[in-house]
Design an enzyme around this catalytic site. Structure first.
Site, PDB file in Angstrom:
ATOM      1  N   ASN A 180       4.421  -0.149 -17.376  1.00 11.26           N
ATOM      2  CA  ASN A 180       3.698  -0.238 -16.105  1.00 11.26           C
ATOM      3  C   ASN A 180       4.584  -0.088 -14.894  1.00 11.26           C
ATOM      4  O   ASN A 180       4.105  -0.177 -13.769  1.00 11.26           O
ATOM      5  CB  ASN A 180       3.018  -1.603 -15.987  1.00 11.26           C
ATOM      6  N   GLU A 234       8.294  -7.226 -10.768  1.00  5.80           N
ATOM      7  CA  GLU A 234       6.869  -7.136 -11.095  1.00  5.80           C
ATOM      8  C   GLU A 234       6.608  -7.194 -12.598  1.00  5.80           C
ATOM      9  O   GLU A 234       5.903  -6.358 -13.164  1.00  5.80           O
ATOM     10  CB  GLU A 234       6.270  -5.895 -10.443  1.00  5.80           C
ATOM     11  N   GLU A 241      -2.636  -5.609  -7.430  1.00  9.36           N
ATOM     12  CA  GLU A 241      -2.747  -4.160  -7.668  1.00  9.36           C
ATOM     13  C   GLU A 241      -2.724  -3.799  -9.153  1.00  9.36           C
ATOM     14  O   GLU A 241      -3.354  -2.836  -9.569  1.00  9.36           O
ATOM     15  CB  GLU A 241      -1.628  -3.414  -6.927  1.00  9.36           C
ATOM     16  N   GLU A 291       5.928  -9.502  -1.460  1.00 10.11           N
ATOM     17  CA  GLU A 291       5.332  -9.380  -2.788  1.00 10.11           C
ATOM     18  C   GLU A 291       6.339 -10.011  -3.743  1.00 10.11           C
ATOM     19  O   GLU A 291       6.474 -11.219  -3.798  1.00 10.11           O
ATOM     20  CB  GLU A 291       5.048  -7.910  -3.066  1.00 10.11           C
ATOM     21  N   HIS A 308       2.097   0.087   8.392  1.00  9.86           N
ATOM     22  CA  HIS A 308       2.568   0.217   7.009  1.00  9.86           C
ATOM     23  C   HIS A 308       3.713   1.218   6.939  1.00  9.86           C
ATOM     24  O   HIS A 308       3.594   2.324   7.484  1.00  9.86           O
ATOM     25  CB  HIS A 308       1.429   0.672   6.086  1.00  9.86           C
ATOM     26  N   HIS A 309       4.801   0.813   6.311  1.00  8.55           N
ATOM     27  CA  HIS A 309       5.959   1.688   6.097  1.00  8.55           C
ATOM     28  C   HIS A 309       6.338   1.679   4.625  1.00  8.55           C
ATOM     29  O   HIS A 309       7.012   0.757   4.165  1.00  8.55           O
ATOM     30  CB  HIS A 309       7.177   1.184   6.900  1.00  8.55           C
ATOM     31  N   GLU A 310       5.880   2.663   3.876  1.00  8.58           N
ATOM     32  CA  GLU A 310       6.348   2.807   2.487  1.00  8.58           C
ATOM     33  C   GLU A 310       7.631   3.634   2.539  1.00  8.58           C
ATOM     34  O   GLU A 310       7.597   4.792   2.963  1.00  8.58           O
ATOM     35  CB  GLU A 310       5.278   3.495   1.633  1.00  8.58           C
ATOM     36  N   HIS A 358       7.068  -5.423   0.432  1.00  9.19           N
ATOM     37  CA  HIS A 358       6.715  -5.260  -0.986  1.00  9.19           C
ATOM     38  C   HIS A 358       7.908  -4.622  -1.688  1.00  9.19           C
ATOM     39  O   HIS A 358       8.734  -3.976  -1.044  1.00  9.19           O
ATOM     40  CB  HIS A 358       5.457  -4.419  -1.129  1.00  9.19           C
ATOM     41  N   GLU A 359       8.005  -4.843  -2.998  1.00  5.97           N
ATOM     42  CA  GLU A 359       9.227  -4.492  -3.745  1.00  5.97           C
ATOM     43  C   GLU A 359      10.427  -5.015  -2.944  1.00  5.97           C
ATOM     44  O   GLU A 359      11.359  -4.273  -2.610  1.00  5.97           O
ATOM     45  CB  GLU A 359       9.348  -2.978  -3.993  1.00  5.97           C
TER      46      GLU A 359
END
Ligand code: NOJ
Ligand code: CA
Length: 698
Positions: free
Chosen positions: A202, A181, A501, A495, A406-408, A476-477
Site C-alpha cells: 500500500n 503510514e 485515506e 498526518e 495546499h502544497h503537495e 502530511h508525510e
C-alpha cells in the site's frame, strides 16, 4: 520511596542546586526522583567508565541499567572511559498556557539531574547528560558542550539503550526511514519483526534497514505498567528509530541516516540532542493525559499566533481519494474548479465550518506519484486555468470562510524550498493562514530519507518561515511530532500515520476497527493528528470502490472528533453525503476543536477508549468513545461535569443492530438531561462508537 511521597511539595519556582540527599534526589547515588516520588532515574558509571541509567516506577525497576554512548566518523567512540567531573540536582515547576490544545493549562513540574562527564584519557572530551524526572515519565538528553580540540562531530551512531525488564506486549510500527503510514502490530517484544514490511503493497515507498520500530512505541508490562518510548524537541538531528534485540529484550537508538552523506548527524559544538522520553503510567488512559512531550519543549519562540484559530474544515479532498474527481486537470474530471470550490464554500458557510481546503488547484499534478523526476514540477503559485484563486478567496471572504492552501511537494523538498518564500508571501497577501503540505513518494534526492537530519531541517524551515508569513502548517508525510507546537504554535497538526485515506483505496481493504483504538495510545501521544474523520457514506456507495469502505460505524465517525485530538478537524465527506444525512451532521456542527480540559475516562490499547473534553469559552462538554471489532458496554459516570449544573445532552449511539460491516449506518440519536451525578451504560457495536454533546442549561 514512601518517605518522598509523604513530603509535601513546596512551591519552588527557581532551580535549586543541592548537595546531598533531598526529596528531589540523592547526589551520592546519582538518583533523581519525580516530584511525587513515583518515578526515579539513576545514573551510573561502570568500572570502565561506561555511562548508564535505570528507571523505577512505584519502587519497581522498569528500565534495567542501560548504556549510553556515541560512535563518530574520524574520532574515537564515546562509549566508555568517562569520569564524573560535576553533578547537580535541581527542582523546577511552572504552569504554562497552551495557545490551543487538549487543555488550557499545563503543569510542568520536574526534578533534574545533570551529570558532567569527561574522558579520563586523551582526547579528554566532555559530555553532559540531563535527566528530568516527572510524575508521568522521564526525559534525558546529551549535551556536547563547547570544548578545546572538538568543534564539530559527525555522528555515525547514537548508542542509547533501553533495556526492558521483561517480554512486554508492544504496539509498534516498523522503523521505516521514509514513512509512518503502517498499521500497528501487537506482539511481544521478542516477536517484533519489522522487516516483513519492506516494500509494503500500500505504500509508495518504504525503507526499513533494520529490525527496528518507530516511535512512539507503547508497551504494557506483565503487571500492567504502561510505557511509551519517544523523543521530544527533535531539532537539527536525525529521527530516532529503536532497534530491537529480540533475544535480550532490549532496544537501542538507531538514527535515520543518509546514503548521500554517509552519516547520521553532523553538528557544530555546542549542541544538545533531542530528549529521549519514556512516558510511564499505571494505566493506559494516563499515557494520553501525559504532557511530558510538550513539557520537554521550549516555550513559544514565535510570539502571538492568534492569526490562526482552531477550526473545522471541509475540502476538495475525499472526492479524489474516492475516485470521483482528480487532482490533475488533464483527466477531464478536475476537482479543484472555481465552481466546485464555491459549492464547498457555501456548504462550509451554511454549517458553520471555518475553512475550505482545495487540493489539485495548482499546476504539476500530471507528474507526481510514480514519476522519478519530480524536481521543478510542482508550482505553488500558478493555478490551473479553471481555478480562479483570487475569485475563490474573494467569495470565501464574503461568506466568512477561510481558504486553506495546499502544497503537495511530491517529496521534492528542494523544489519546495526554492518557492517557499514566494508561496507563503502569496498566502499572506491573500489572507490565507494555513497550509496542508504533502511529501508523497520516495524522497528526492535519492539517498536522503523523510526522517533524516536533512529533512528534519527542511520541515523546520517550513514552520519557521510559516511563522514569519503568518502561515500555520499541517504536514502530511511529515517528520514525527515531538512536541514542537509548544515552541511553534503554528505547527498545528500533521498526518504521520495511516489516515482515513487508506479506507478509500488500500489494497488490504483499509484500516481495521482496532486501528484507532491503538493510534490513541501510540501515535497520538506525540501530538495532534490530521486524521480527517466524518465519512458518512461508509460503504463508498456510488464510487466504484467494490473492495473499499470505512471500517467503523457512523457513530464512531462522530466519536473521532473527540477521541482524536487536533486543533483542525476535517468534515471529510462530500457535501452531498452530509446533506443526505443531516441529524448526525449536527454533532459535527456542534463539537469543539479547542479544549479547556480533557479527561481520559477509560481505555485499553487496541480495544477501546473513552475521552471527554470541555470546549474553551463555552463550557460545553463533548464525549467520544470508540471500540475495536468487539462490541462492549461502557459505563460512563458524568462526574467530570460542573457540579450543580444541568446539561442538555445529545447522544449519538450505535443502533441496536449496528455493525461496522453489516450495518454501519444504524445510529440512534436521543436527547436527555445530565448532571455530575449521572451515570449511564452504553452499548458500542462491533467497530462502533458513541458521541455525546453536553450543553449547560441556560
Ligand atoms: C497524501 C496526503 O496524506 C493526502 O491527504 C493528500 O490528498 C495527498 N497526499 C495529495 O497531496
Ligand atoms: Ca498520507
Amino acid at each position: 520511596m514512601r518517605i518522598f511521597n509523604l513530603l509535601s511539595v513546596l512551591g519552588f519556582v527557581a532551580l535549586l542546586g543541592l548537595s546531598a540527599c533531598s526529596k528531589f534526589g540523592d547526589l551520592d547515588t546519582n538518583t533523581v526522583y519525580s516530584p511525587s516520588g513515583n518515578i526515579t532515574v539513576q545514573f551510573e558509571l561502570s568500572a570502565n567508565g561506561t555511562p548508564s541509567y535505570n528507571v523505577s516506577f512505584n519502587g519497581k525497576n522498569v528500565i534495567k541499567p542501560s548504556s549510553m554512548g556515541f560512535d563518530f566518523k574520524d574520532q574515537p567512540s564515546m562509549n566508555s572511559g568517562f569520569e564524573i567531573i560535576d553533578k547537580n540536582i535541581s527542582h523546577f515547576e511552572e504552569n504554562w498556557e497552551m495557545q490551543w490544545g487538549e487543555q488550557r493549562e499545563v503543569e510542568n513540574n520536574f526534578n533534574q539531574l545533570v551529570v558532567n562527564l569527561r574522558e579520563k584519557e586523551s582526547p579528554n572530551r566532555a559530555l553532559n547528560i540531563y535527566f528530568k524526572a516527572y510524575d508521568d515519565g522521564i526525559g534525558f538528553r546529551y549535551e556536547f558542550p563547547e570544548q578545546d580540540g572538538v568543534d564539530s562531530v559527525i555522528i555515525m551512531d547514537e548508542n542509547t539503550q533501553f533495556d526492558l525488564t521483561g517480554d512486554h506486549t508492544a504496539w509498534w510500527i516498523p522503523g521505516d526511514w521514509e514513512i509512518y503510514e503502517h498499521l500497528y502490530n501487537e506482539t511481544k517484544v521478542s516477536e517484533i519483526d519489522a522487516l516483513q514490511f519492506v516494500n509494503h503493497e500500500n505504500l509508495a515507498q518504504t525503507y526499513i534497514p533494520e529490525n527496528a520500530v518507530n516511535t512512539p512505541v507503547t508497551m504494557r508490562t506483565e503487571d500492567g505498567t504502561h510505557l511509551s518510548f519517544h523523543e521530544a524537541n527533535l531539532t537539527d538531528y536525525a529521527g530516532m528509530t529503536l532497534k530491537i534485540d529480540t533475544d535480550n529484550l532490549s532496544m537501542t537508538s538507531e538514527l535515520v541516516g543518509s546514503d548521500l552523506q554517509g552519516y547520521k548527524v553532523k553538528r557544530e559544538l555546542p549542541f544538545k540532542t533531542p530528549w529521549r522520553t519514556i512516558q510511564i503510567s499505571e494505566d493506559a488512559p494516563g499515557l494520553i493525559e501525559s504532557k511530558l512531550i510538550v513539557n520537554l519543549n521550549e516555550p513559544n519562540k514565535v510570539g502571538d499566533v492568534s492569526w490562526f484559530t482552531p477550526m473545522k474544515y471541509v475540502g476538495i479532498w475525499w472526492e479524489m481519494h474516492a475516485g470521483v474527481s482528480t487532482w490533475d486537470m488533464a483527466s477531464g474530471k478536475h476537482g479543484a474548479t472555481t465552481e466546485n470550490t464555491k459549492r464547498y464554500i457555501d456548504f462550509a458557510a451554511e454549517n458553520g465550518f471555518g475553512g475550505v481546503l482545495v487540493e489539485g488547484w495548482n499546476t504539476g499534478w500530471e507528474r507526481w506519484i510514480g514519476f522519478p523526476d519530480r524536481e521543478g514540477v510542482f508550482d505553488f503559485i500558478t493555478p490551473y486555468p479553471d481555478y480562479d484563486l483570487e475569485e475563490v478567496v474573494r467569495y470565501a471572504n464574503e461568506k466568512g470562510v477561510q481558504m486553506i492552501m495546499h502544497h503537495e511537494t511530491s517529496a521534492a523538498p528542494r523544489t519546495y524550498d526554492l518557492q517557499m518564500d514566494t508561496a507563503y508571501a502569496l498566502m499572506n497577501r491573500l489572507g490565507i493562514h494555513s497550509v496542508k503540505t504533502g511529501y508523497v513518494g520516495p524522497l528526492l534526492p535519492t539517498g536522503e530519507y523523510h526522517h533524516g537530519q536533512w529533512m528534519v531541517n527542511h520541515y523546520r524551515r517550513a514552520i519557521v518561515k510559516g511563522a514569519k508569513y503568518q502561515v500555520a502548517i499541517n504536514a502530511h508525510e511529515p517528520i514525527k511530532d515531538t512536541g514542537l507546537r509548544r515552541t511553534y504554535p503554528n505547527a498545528i497538526a500533521r498526518e504521520g500515520l495511516r489516515g482515513q485515506e487508506f479506507n478509500a483505496w488500500a489494497a488490504d481493504g483499509g484500516n481495521p476497527p482496532n486501528h484507532l483504538p491503538t493510534v490513541a495510545f501510540t501515535r497520538m501521544l506525540a501530538g495532534p493528528i490530521d486524521f480527517t474523520p466524518g465519512i458518512f457514506n461508509i460503504k463508498l456507495d456510488g464510487y466504484n470502490k467494490p473492495n473499499n469502505q470505512v471500517n467503523t460505524t457512523l457513530a464512531q465517525q462522530l466519536a473521532l472528533y473527540v477521541v482524536i485530538y487536533s486543533p483542525i478537524q476535517m468534515a471529510a465527506d462530500l457535501p452531498e453525503n452530509y446533506e443526505a444525512n443531516d441529524p448526525p451532521l449536527q454533532f459535527i456542527r456542534d463539537v469543539g476543536v479547542d479544549w479547556e480540559q480533557t479527561k481520559v475516562l477509560d481505555g485499553q490499547i487496541g480495544d477501546f477508549v473513552t475521552i471527554a473534553r470541555q470546549e474553551r469559552g463555552t463550557g460545553n462538554w463533548f464525549l467520544g468513545s470508540i471500540t475495536n471489532e468487539e462490541s462492549r458496554t461502557v459505563t460512563i459516570s458524568f462526574d467530570f461535569l460542573e457540579p450543580g449544573t444541568e446539561y442538555i445532552a445529545k447522544i449519538y449511539k450505535d443502533g441496536k443492530d449496528a455493525h461496522w460491516d453489516n450495518n454501519p449506518l444504524s445510529i440512534d440519536i436521543t436527547e436527555t438531561e445530565l448532571n455530575s451525578n449521572s451515570s449511564m451504560n452504553f452499548e458500542l457495536a462491533p467497530g462502533g462508537g458513541l458521541a455525546i454533546s453536553m450543553f449547560p442549561k441556560n
